[in-house]
Design a protein around this motif. Structure first.
Motif, PDB file in Angstrom:
ATOM      1  N   LYS A  72       5.648  -3.183 -21.846  1.00  0.00           N
ATOM      2  CA  LYS A  72       6.086  -3.463 -23.221  1.00  0.00           C
ATOM      3  C   LYS A  72       6.306  -4.960 -23.422  1.00  0.00           C
ATOM      4  N   GLY A  73       6.826  -5.625 -22.387  1.00  0.00           N
ATOM      5  CA  GLY A  73       7.032  -7.067 -22.446  1.00  0.00           C
ATOM      6  C   GLY A  73       5.801  -7.871 -22.081  1.00  0.00           C
ATOM      7  N   LYS A  74       4.689  -7.155 -21.826  1.00  0.00           N
ATOM      8  CA  LYS A  74       3.411  -7.785 -21.457  1.00  0.00           C
ATOM      9  C   LYS A  74       3.557  -8.679 -20.223  1.00  0.00           C
ATOM     10  N   LEU A  75       4.352  -8.181 -19.249  1.00  0.00           N
ATOM     11  CA  LEU A  75       4.558  -8.921 -18.006  1.00  0.00           C
ATOM     12  C   LEU A  75       3.683  -8.347 -16.901  1.00  0.00           C
ATOM     13  N   THR A  76       3.155  -9.213 -16.070  1.00  0.00           N
ATOM     14  CA  THR A  76       2.433  -8.737 -14.887  1.00  0.00           C
ATOM     15  C   THR A  76       3.461  -8.399 -13.815  1.00  0.00           C
ATOM     16  N   GLN A  77       3.035  -7.634 -12.825  1.00  0.00           N
ATOM     17  CA  GLN A  77       3.918  -7.346 -11.701  1.00  0.00           C
ATOM     18  C   GLN A  77       4.303  -8.639 -10.997  1.00  0.00           C
ATOM     19  N   ALA A  78       3.362  -9.554 -10.886  1.00  0.00           N
ATOM     20  CA  ALA A  78       3.634 -10.829 -10.216  1.00  0.00           C
ATOM     21  C   ALA A  78       4.687 -11.640 -10.972  1.00  0.00           C
ATOM     22  N   TYR A  79       4.586 -11.672 -12.277  1.00  0.00           N
ATOM     23  CA  TYR A  79       5.557 -12.430 -13.061  1.00  0.00           C
ATOM     24  C   TYR A  79       6.942 -11.795 -12.966  1.00  0.00           C
ATOM     25  N   LEU A  80       6.997 -10.454 -13.074  1.00  0.00           N
ATOM     26  CA  LEU A  80       8.278  -9.762 -12.955  1.00  0.00           C
ATOM     27  C   LEU A  80       8.885  -9.992 -11.575  1.00  0.00           C
ATOM     28  N   ALA A  81       8.063  -9.919 -10.546  1.00  0.00           N
ATOM     29  CA  ALA A  81       8.540 -10.152  -9.183  1.00  0.00           C
ATOM     30  C   ALA A  81       9.134 -11.545  -9.054  1.00  0.00           C
ATOM     31  N   SER A  82       8.473 -12.511  -9.635  1.00  0.00           N
ATOM     32  CA  SER A  82       8.962 -13.888  -9.592  1.00  0.00           C
ATOM     33  C   SER A  82      10.315 -14.011 -10.294  1.00  0.00           C
ATOM     34  N   ARG A  83      10.433 -13.416 -11.473  1.00  0.00           N
ATOM     35  CA  ARG A  83      11.695 -13.467 -12.232  1.00  0.00           C
ATOM     36  C   ARG A  83      12.820 -12.739 -11.517  1.00  0.00           C
TER      37      ARG A  83
ATOM     38  N   GLU B 250       9.343  -9.340  -3.883  1.00  0.00           N
ATOM     39  CA  GLU B 250       7.910  -9.403  -3.618  1.00  0.00           C
ATOM     40  C   GLU B 250       7.144  -8.512  -4.594  1.00  0.00           C
ATOM     41  N   VAL B 251       5.926  -8.914  -4.910  1.00  0.00           N
ATOM     42  CA  VAL B 251       5.087  -8.163  -5.838  1.00  0.00           C
ATOM     43  C   VAL B 251       4.896  -6.728  -5.341  1.00  0.00           C
ATOM     44  N   LYS B 252       4.701  -6.571  -4.036  1.00  0.00           N
ATOM     45  CA  LYS B 252       4.464  -5.218  -3.513  1.00  0.00           C
ATOM     46  C   LYS B 252       5.678  -4.318  -3.740  1.00  0.00           C
ATOM     47  N   GLN B 253       6.892  -4.901  -3.803  1.00  0.00           N
ATOM     48  CA  GLN B 253       8.070  -4.093  -4.098  1.00  0.00           C
ATOM     49  C   GLN B 253       8.012  -3.545  -5.517  1.00  0.00           C
ATOM     50  N   ILE B 254       7.594  -4.367  -6.461  1.00  0.00           N
ATOM     51  CA  ILE B 254       7.461  -3.911  -7.854  1.00  0.00           C
ATOM     52  C   ILE B 254       6.483  -2.746  -7.907  1.00  0.00           C
ATOM     53  N   SER B 255       5.346  -2.904  -7.280  1.00  0.00           N
ATOM     54  CA  SER B 255       4.337  -1.855  -7.269  1.00  0.00           C
ATOM     55  C   SER B 255       4.866  -0.568  -6.638  1.00  0.00           C
TER      56      SER B 255
ATOM     57  N   ALA C 139      17.637  -6.874 -14.633  1.00  0.00           N
ATOM     58  CA  ALA C 139      18.078  -8.122 -15.269  1.00  0.00           C
ATOM     59  C   ALA C 139      16.875  -8.946 -15.713  1.00  0.00           C
ATOM     60  N   ALA C 140      15.826  -8.982 -14.896  1.00  0.00           N
ATOM     61  CA  ALA C 140      14.613  -9.730 -15.242  1.00  0.00           C
ATOM     62  C   ALA C 140      13.921  -9.125 -16.466  1.00  0.00           C
ATOM     63  N   LEU C 141      14.137  -7.835 -16.693  1.00  0.00           N
ATOM     64  CA  LEU C 141      13.572  -7.155 -17.861  1.00  0.00           C
ATOM     65  C   LEU C 141      14.559  -7.119 -19.036  1.00  0.00           C
ATOM     66  N   ASP C 142      15.722  -7.756 -18.857  1.00  0.00           N
ATOM     67  CA  ASP C 142      16.786  -7.730 -19.870  1.00  0.00           C
ATOM     68  C   ASP C 142      17.241  -6.307 -20.178  1.00  0.00           C
ATOM     69  N   LEU C 143      17.363  -5.501 -19.122  1.00  0.00           N
ATOM     70  CA  LEU C 143      17.819  -4.119 -19.256  1.00  0.00           C
ATOM     71  C   LEU C 143      19.163  -3.965 -18.566  1.00  0.00           C
TER      72      LEU C 143
ATOM     73  N   ILE D  63      10.752   1.195 -15.373  1.00  0.00           N
ATOM     74  CA  ILE D  63      10.449  -0.209 -15.075  1.00  0.00           C
ATOM     75  C   ILE D  63       9.041  -0.552 -15.532  1.00  0.00           C
ATOM     76  N   ARG D  64       8.062   0.296 -15.219  1.00  0.00           N
ATOM     77  CA  ARG D  64       6.672   0.050 -15.621  1.00  0.00           C
ATOM     78  C   ARG D  64       6.554  -0.018 -17.142  1.00  0.00           C
ATOM     79  N   ARG D  65       7.177   0.944 -17.839  1.00  0.00           N
ATOM     80  CA  ARG D  65       7.076   0.984 -19.300  1.00  0.00           C
ATOM     81  C   ARG D  65       7.637  -0.296 -19.921  1.00  0.00           C
TER      82      ARG D  65
END
Length: 87
Positions: free
Chosen positions: A23-34, A38-43, A62-66, A17-19
């Motif tokens: 690679k998509g130049k997404l922040t944790q906050a942006y990925l969490a939103s998509r 919650e952001v803390k879950q991504i972390s 799905a938010a990462l198109d994977l 997930i991190r990689r």
């Protein structure tokens, strides 16, 4: 997710997930939103700290198109294939 990325632990899941997030130049906050989490879950997932629900994992992927693929380890698949050839 490529078929070359086996997930055998929470650390593997988090690293993939991190990689892909980076690679998509997404922040944790942006990925969490998509992914509607919650952001803390991504972390925590990226660091292998929590055992996320499958629905959470699917939302993040799905938010990462994977996509997720399930397959037998190579040695088991080879054995199965060999047995099919016998019959």
């Amino acid at each position: 997710m490529s078929r070359k990325d086996p997930i055998r632990s929470l650390d593997d899941l988090g690293a993939i997930i991190r990689r892909h997030r980076r690679k998509g130049k997404l922040t944790q906050a942006y990925l969490a939103s998509r992914a509607a989490v919650e952001v803390k879950q991504i972390s925590r997932i990226e660091n292998g700290v929590i055992e996320p629900k499958i629905t959470t994992v699917l939302s993040i992927l799905a938010a990462l198109d994977l996509e997720i693929f399930a397959s037998a380890p190579p040695n088991e698949a080879e054995e199965e294939s060999s047995m099919e050839e016998i019959f």
